[in-house]
Design an enzyme around this catalytic site. Structure first.
Site, PDB file in Angstrom:
ATOM      1  N   GLU A 229       0.870  -1.180   0.000  1.00 15.26           N
ATOM      2  CA  GLU A 229       0.000   0.000   0.000  1.00 15.26           C
ATOM      3  C   GLU A 229       0.899   1.219   0.000  1.00 15.26           C
ATOM      4  O   GLU A 229       1.674   1.426   0.942  1.00 15.26           O
ATOM      5  CB  GLU A 229      -0.928   0.038   1.224  1.00 15.26           C
ATOM      6  CG  GLU A 229      -1.868   1.235   1.161  1.00 15.26           C
ATOM      7  CD  GLU A 229      -2.547   1.556   2.474  1.00 15.26           C
ATOM      8  OE1 GLU A 229      -2.964   2.722   2.641  1.00 15.26           O
ATOM      9  OE2 GLU A 229      -2.652   0.663   3.330  1.00 15.26           O
ATOM     10  N   CYS A 263      -2.095   8.302   3.955  1.00 14.79           N
ATOM     11  CA  CYS A 263      -1.890   8.112   2.512  1.00 14.79           C
ATOM     12  C   CYS A 263      -3.147   8.407   1.723  1.00 14.79           C
ATOM     13  O   CYS A 263      -3.074   8.721   0.531  1.00 14.79           O
ATOM     14  CB  CYS A 263      -1.390   6.700   2.220  1.00 14.79           C
ATOM     15  SG  CYS A 263      -2.371   5.403   2.980  1.00 14.79           S
TER      16      CYS A 263
END
Length: 467
Positions: A229, A263
């Site tokens: 990720e 993020c």
């Protein structure tokens, strides 16, 4: 932060050293891998799925014994407000329902009245390289499905939050057999020893796209499985018919949560130019309620950034945007007593943002709400949302569900929230996916949990009587 065989980590609110931890040597890493290989082969993989799940539930519950201490340590190590740290720890402790879902994803499946059975084999040894922005939760997000599938796990937490990483792994591993869940400490050098070892079968990492690319290159030679990720530059598209109060509130909250260090933070807001003025005014009014301060102070909504280096990056990005024509709509004050070495950054709202600005291209990871405009059309909204190398999360705000669905389908990101942010509202069964350079493989949800195992078909001969 590395001093010989020990490392000192700093409190970003004070600049003071919190503590020191020993850095793992190459021999330490190899010893951990050897123990993991043995534990996986001799005990853990043969432990029934139901027993593995029961042990993991108990391990997560062990976090409750030091929950307030752990939450305080999160705030001290990386700066987030204590209320957010407590929420992170509470979620980490309460994993029973989540683990039940993971168990179902790992159960055998029968087809044709049992003539074919699909079982799932563990990978072997999984290296989990976790980030500093959710230093407790992210370890479990990757380690739990790996362990549930019958893998053993070695965790390398971020060198910025080593104490939280140690306490998290210590709590969960305390109820597991020896060698099943282990910890190594250090920076990227230690991580590379894990990633490059032939004894590690899979790498699961949350972090930057640049580091993800390096890991992919290291793993290519021996075909290690990966779940990565990575970064994001997430858009929010606000149409003229949106609920502006909701959209403005969500724009601020999802830009500033965790001091913008997520993020999937909202980093690009595109508002229909016909409602620009009203929207910007609402955003500023809400942003003014976000107090910057030491995360341990009750009532603080925005803590310091994780480091002075990160603060300087954010400041430089904001300054460059203003130099190239952005408008400063709001800039908060900083704590008057902020000590030297602290890394506080002001809550900032920018208007007049254009696509050619650096702040529209690269991750900000700071407490900034960046607002640009578009012509209000579906085509332009989708085009601007997709005008990035990233594709993690996105949001679309409109009261027209059909329009929202059309635009959401055109946006190239792993999850799209419609009048909400997917990070806070997605079902536990949804995978968390990064399109483009935002990820490789994926975690969470049925699809994500199954990334940590390999399907194998058992096919039985059909007897002549049955044919």
């Amino acid at each position: 932060r590395r001093f010989g065989i020990t490392s000192g980590n700093l409190n970003p609110a004070t600049g003071e050293t919190i503590g020191t931890i020993p850095i793992s040597t190459k021999d330490d890493v190899q010893n951990a891998i050897t123990k993991s290989v043995e534990a996986q082969a001799t005990s853990w993989s043969s432990t029934p799925l139901s027993e593995r799940i029961a042990l993991l539930k108990k391990g997560c519950q062990m976090l409750s014994q030091t929950s307030e201490e752990l939450a305080t340590l999160i705030t001290q190590e990386m700066g987030k407000p204590i209320t957010e740290s407590r929420q992170e720890v509470a979620g980490a402790m309460d994993q029973d329902d989540y683990l039940d879902l993971i168990a179902k994803a790992n159960e055998d499946e029968q087809y044709d009245h049992g003539q074919s059975i699909v079982i799932r084999d563990p990978m072997g040894v999984v290296a989990v390289i976790s980030p500093w922005n959710f230093p407790c939760d992210e370890i479990l997000l990757l380690a739990l499905p790996a362990l549930a599938a019958g893998n053993t796990v070695i965790v390398k937490p971020s060198e910025v939050t080593p104490l939280v990483g140690a306490k998290t792994v210590e709590a969960v591993s305390s109820v597991l057999p020896p060698g099943v869940l282990q910890l190594v400490q250090g920076d990227g050098t230690v991580g590379s020893w894990l990633v490059e070892s032939d004894g590690v079968d899979m790498v699961a990492m949350t972090g930057s796209t640049a580091v993800g690319k390096n890991i992919m290159e290291s793993c290519a030679s021996n075909f290690k499985r990966l779940v990565l990720e990575l970064g994001g530059k997430d858009p929010m598209v606000v149409f003229a018919d949106a609920d502006l109060d909701l959209a403005a509130s969500d724009a601020v909250r999802n830009s500033l949560s965790n001091t913008g260090q997520i993020c999937c933070s909202v980093e690009r807001v595109y508002v229909d130019q016909s409602i620009q003025e009203d929207f910007e005014q609402k955003v500023v009014e809400i942003a003014q309620t976000y107090k910057v301060g030491n995360g341990l102070e009750e009532g603080c909504k925005v803590g310091p950034l994780v480091s002075t280096m990160q603060r300087d990056r954010v400041d430089a990005q904001v300054d460059a945007a203003l130099t190239h024509g952005a408008k400063l709509l709001y800039k908060s004050s900083l704590p008057e007593s902020a000590p030297e070495g602290s890394s506080f950054a002001p809550v900032t709202v920018l208007g007049g943002i254009h696509q050619n600005m650096d702040i529209q291209k690269h991750e900000t990871f700071g407490p900034v709400v960046s607002i640009g405009t578009f012509d209000g059309s579906e085509d332009e909204g989708a085009r601007l949302a997709n005008d990035t190398e990233y594709g993690l999360a996105s949001c679309v705000y409109t009261t027209d569900d059909a329009k929202a669905t059309r635009v959401a389908r055109r946006i190239r990101s792993g999850q799209v929230g419609i009048n909400c942010h997917p990070f806070n509202n997605a079902s536990s069964n949804c995978p968390w996916v990064g399109h483009k350079t935002s990820g490789f493989g994926y975690h969470s949800g049925w699809d994500g949990w199954r990334q940590f195992s390999v399907p194998k078909s058992l096919v039985f001969a059909v007897s002549s009587e049955e044919t």
